[in-house]
Enzyme design. Structure first.
Site, PDB file in Angstrom:
ATOM      1  CG  ASP A  12      -0.150  -0.148   2.546  1.00  0.00           C
ATOM      2  OD1 ASP A  12       1.088   0.021   2.547  1.00  0.00           O
ATOM      3  OD2 ASP A  12      -0.803  -0.447   3.558  1.00  0.00           O
ATOM      4  CD  GLU A  43       0.310  -6.999   2.972  1.00  0.00           C
ATOM      5  OE1 GLU A  43       0.806  -7.573   3.948  1.00  0.00           O
ATOM      6  OE2 GLU A  43       0.497  -5.789   2.709  1.00  0.00           O
ATOM      7  CD  GLU A  72       0.113   4.192   4.754  1.00  0.00           C
ATOM      8  OE1 GLU A  72       1.302   4.481   4.998  1.00  0.00           O
ATOM      9  OE2 GLU A  72      -0.858   4.816   5.251  1.00  0.00           O
ATOM     10  CG  HIS A 111       5.850   3.541  11.066  1.00  0.00           C
ATOM     11  ND1 HIS A 111       5.661   2.265  11.530  1.00  0.00           N
ATOM     12  CD2 HIS A 111       5.394   3.556   9.796  1.00  0.00           C
ATOM     13  CE1 HIS A 111       5.105   1.529  10.586  1.00  0.00           C
ATOM     14  NE2 HIS A 111       4.929   2.286   9.524  1.00  0.00           N
ATOM     15  NE  ARG A 150       3.082   9.387   5.059  1.00  0.00           N
ATOM     16  CZ  ARG A 150       3.867  10.382   4.690  1.00  0.00           C
ATOM     17  NH1 ARG A 150       3.599  11.602   5.115  1.00  0.00           N
ATOM     18  NH2 ARG A 150       4.899  10.176   3.906  1.00  0.00           N
ATOM     19  CG  HIS A 197      10.000   5.248  11.315  1.00  0.00           C
ATOM     20  ND1 HIS A 197      10.199   6.299  10.451  1.00  0.00           N
ATOM     21  CD2 HIS A 197       9.614   4.211  10.542  1.00  0.00           C
ATOM     22  CE1 HIS A 197       9.934   5.917   9.213  1.00  0.00           C
ATOM     23  NE2 HIS A 197       9.571   4.663   9.231  1.00  0.00           N
TER      24      HIS A 197
END
Length: 372
Positions: free
Chosen positions: A97, A119, A133, A214, A216, A246
């Protein structure tokens, strides 16, 4: 005549989930395997490439500090387009994604090159969680010719979107192939995971909580709330938190400001894949907002608390291997303490069946590509 497959990826998770497929393609005389990386994650990507022994044929090296999604997507479309025009592949394969995967599928579509999506079919049902994503996956899903769904739930999500059933196949998730491969290799080459030895000695006798964060959508207040929860958890004398932080400054700035210097918390640099597998193995449980950890940790019998409001991997929630806890500090702490203090609750999650695969997904996808 051999079929040319161009596999495109740019981040560490993509590399982990695609290297078993790349290995399988390279070993099969029916294919010519070509690899293009965008380097959407430079350092973390390179770690996986080195361990897996993959040398990209094309490296776009596109990531820049504080790069906007607009700028990254534009660079991906033009850069990947040039690679496709040079290679003229029979198939383009993307995974998951990311912006790289979405742009790779779109560039292939512009050239009428069929796309295989590894996936495929993961959906949270909310276009802002995970962001961006969820929309990236939906775009790829509308383009792909081959949908390698990791689970029946993912396959059904595609069918509900009117994807042609003939193109949807349940293969399992290649991340389980990768985990089996690295665990087996680490047992032979112990030096691959020796880098955590000092921390294991430092926290001997404590129950380790492995952590990643991590996403967003958690930037800002969400990260601060997560840090508050971790500080409370690590106040327990019997607990230690190991947190590979991260590289994104939106994560690193908050976590170092809130958690640095605390005795029971180790803020460490991002781990390469063997060491991260080792961290999962030595952890009692995992706190994460990552997608991949939700799939990997159950293969090692480790409960996962997911610090997000939604997940595109509901199979883990349904199977009982993972639990959504959001970013509210009180809930994160309560659910963590429940697993630490209630043996029955812990056992129920640790022993639940992992719904994400049997370690043979790459071979199934190779045969689907061969069938065209």
């Amino acid at each position: 005549m051999s079929m040319k497959i161009l596999t495109i990826f740019g981040t560490r998770p993509e590399a982990i989930k695609l290297f078993p497929l790349i290995h399988a393609l390279e070993a099969d005389p029916r294919f010519v395997s070509k690899v293009c990386v965008s380097a959407q994650h430079r350092a973390m990507l390179d770690q996986v490439l080195a361990i897996a022994g993959i040398e990209p044929d094309h490296d776009l090296d596109l990531m820049r500090p504080d790069q906007s999604l607009n700028a990254l997507t534009a660079a991906l479309l033009t850069g990947l387009g040039r690679v496709m025009d040079a290679e003229r592949p029979d198939w383009v394969v993307v995974q998951g994604d990311t912006a790289t995967a979405m742009a790779g599928a779109l560039s292939a579509y512009y050239r009428k090159i069929p796309v295989g999506h590894v996936e495929a079919g993961l959906r949270s049902g909310n276009i802002h969680h995970p962001w961006p994503e969820e929309v990236n996956r939906k775009i790829i899903g509308s383009i792909a010719t081959l949908h390698a769904a990791p689970t029946e739930t993912a396959a059904q999500a595609l069918l509900r979107e009117n994807v042609d059933p003939q193109t949807v196949h349940v293969t399992g998730n290649t991340v389980i192939d990768a985990l089996h491969w690295i665990v087996a290799r680490s047992e032979v080459e112990r030096g691959l995971v020796s880098g955590l030895a000092d921390l294991e000695a430092r926290f001997a006798g404590k129950r380790i909580v492995g952590m990643t964060s991590h996403r967003r959508e958690n930037f800002g207040q969400g990260m601060r709330a997560i840090a508050t929860a971790v500080r409370r958890i690590a106040a327990r004398a019997d607990v230690a938190v190991i947190f590979p932080v991260h590289l994104n400054p939106n994560v690193r700035g908050v976590m170092h400001a809130e958690l640095a210097g605390l005795d029971n918390i180790a803020l460490i640099e991002p781990l390469d894949y063997p060491h991260f597998a080792r961290l999962m193995a030595i952890s009692t449980l995992l706190l994460t907002d990552s997608g991949g950890v939700q799939e990997e940790a159950p293969a090692l019998g480790k409960p996962v608390l997911v610090m997000r409001e939604t997940t595109e991997r509901p199979e883990g929630i349904e199977a009982g291997t993972a639990r959504l806890v959001g970013t509210d500090p009180g809930r994160i702490v309560a659910e963590t303490f429940r697993l630490l203090d209630d043996e029955a609750a812990y056992a129920a999650m640790a022993r639940a069946h992992n719904p994400f695969g049997d370690g043979r997904a790459a071979g199934r996808i190779v045969e689907l590509l061969a069938a065209g």
